[in-house]
Scaffold this motif. Structure first.
Motif, short mmCIF file in Angstrom:
data_model
loop_
_atom_site.label_atom_id
_atom_site.label_comp_id
_atom_site.label_asym_id
_atom_site.label_seq_id
_atom_site.Cartn_x
_atom_site.Cartn_y
_atom_site.Cartn_z
N TYR A 18 67.42 56.52 -28.44
CA TYR A 18 67.50 57.26 -27.18
C TYR A 18 67.77 56.34 -26.01
CZ TYR A 18 65.33 61.05 -29.85
OH TYR A 18 65.05 62.02 -30.78
N GLU A 59 71.51 55.53 -26.07
CA GLU A 59 72.44 56.65 -25.90
C GLU A 59 72.28 57.39 -24.57
OE1 GLU A 59 74.97 57.42 -27.96
OE2 GLU A 59 74.41 55.70 -29.19
N LEU A 60 71.10 57.35 -23.97
CA LEU A 60 70.90 58.06 -22.70
C LEU A 60 71.68 57.39 -21.58
CD1 LEU A 60 67.14 59.07 -22.51
CD2 LEU A 60 69.10 60.58 -22.48
N MET A 77 74.64 62.67 -17.89
CA MET A 77 74.98 63.36 -19.13
C MET A 77 75.05 64.86 -18.88
SD MET A 77 72.65 61.35 -21.95
CE MET A 77 73.36 62.15 -23.38
N ASP A 96 76.18 66.94 -23.92
CA ASP A 96 75.76 65.63 -24.42
C ASP A 96 74.27 65.58 -24.72
OD1 ASP A 96 78.37 64.63 -24.17
OD2 ASP A 96 78.05 64.10 -22.07
N ARG A 152 73.76 67.25 -28.01
CA ARG A 152 74.30 66.38 -29.06
C ARG A 152 73.33 65.23 -29.34
NH1 ARG A 152 77.40 65.78 -33.48
NH2 ARG A 152 78.29 63.71 -33.59
N LEU A 153 72.76 64.63 -28.29
CA LEU A 153 71.80 63.54 -28.46
C LEU A 153 70.56 64.03 -29.20
CD1 LEU A 153 70.95 60.62 -27.93
CD2 LEU A 153 70.08 61.37 -25.71
N LEU A 164 71.22 64.23 -32.86
CA LEU A 164 71.37 62.93 -33.52
C LEU A 164 70.04 62.25 -33.82
CD1 LEU A 164 74.41 61.50 -31.53
CD2 LEU A 164 74.40 62.25 -33.92
N SER A 165 68.93 62.90 -33.49
CA SER A 165 67.61 62.31 -33.71
C SER A 165 67.39 61.97 -35.18
CB SER A 165 66.52 63.30 -33.26
OG SER A 165 66.63 63.54 -31.89
N ASN A 198 72.46 71.06 -33.91
CA ASN A 198 72.83 71.57 -32.59
C ASN A 198 72.98 73.10 -32.63
OD1 ASN A 198 74.00 72.05 -30.06
ND2 ASN A 198 75.24 70.22 -30.14
N LEU A 250 62.65 62.90 -24.23
CA LEU A 250 63.88 62.54 -23.52
C LEU A 250 63.71 62.70 -22.01
CD1 LEU A 250 66.53 64.16 -25.88
CD2 LEU A 250 66.10 61.73 -25.58
#
Length: 141
Positions: free
Chosen positions: A2, A5-6, A10, A14, A17-18, A21-22, A61, A96
């Motif tokens: 995280y 990617e953060l 965003m 996004d 999507r993040l 992806l966890s 997602n 997040l």
């Protein structure tokens, strides 16, 4: 992951999507029997889904958005995967949000806070808050 990617700016696309992806979700497979139903949901969800139908992140997602939109799922496997995703959704979104808050990224923190509320209330941010009371509005007694 995280922290890497953060980014401070965003979009909601996004952010979803993040979330997908966890690491918690990397072992959720895409079964052949689910592809037709997932493709049907891709066309109905309000936030566009990045990625191909062969990626598990795409499935996660779609399941998160289907949960918020209160879609009815047909398959047992898909329902069990959705339960797993939704049990972690609030916790991951809040994490997040906390990361963005600690970094001082106000715009991202607001977007993640809105995502937290969408997951918790199962209602899109653009909807009227009165939708929370759906049972009360239809009850005539």
């Amino acid at each position: 992951m995280y922290n890497d990617e953060l980014k401070p700016h965003m979009s909601t696309i996004d952010v979803f999507r993040l979330f997908a992806l966890s690491k918690e979700f990397e072992n959720i497979p895409i079964r052949e029997s689910e592809k037709v139903e997932l493709q049907k949901f891709v066309e109905r969800v309000p936030i566009p889904v990045k990625g191909s139908m062969e990626e598990s992140a795409t499935k996660i997602n779609i399941l998160l958005q289907a949960y918020i939109a209160r879609f009815k799922l047909e398959g047992y496997d898909l329902n069990s995967d959705m339960v797993y995703v939704t049990q972690s959704a609030g916790r991951i979104m809040r994490a997040l949000f906390e990361i963005a808050l600690k970094k001082g990224w106000a715009m991202l923190a607001e977007s993640l806070h809105n995502a937290c509320k969408m997951v918790e209330k199962r209602q899109w941010y653009s909807m009227t808050p009165l939708r929370q009371f759906a049972n009360a509005l239809t009850d005539t007694t």
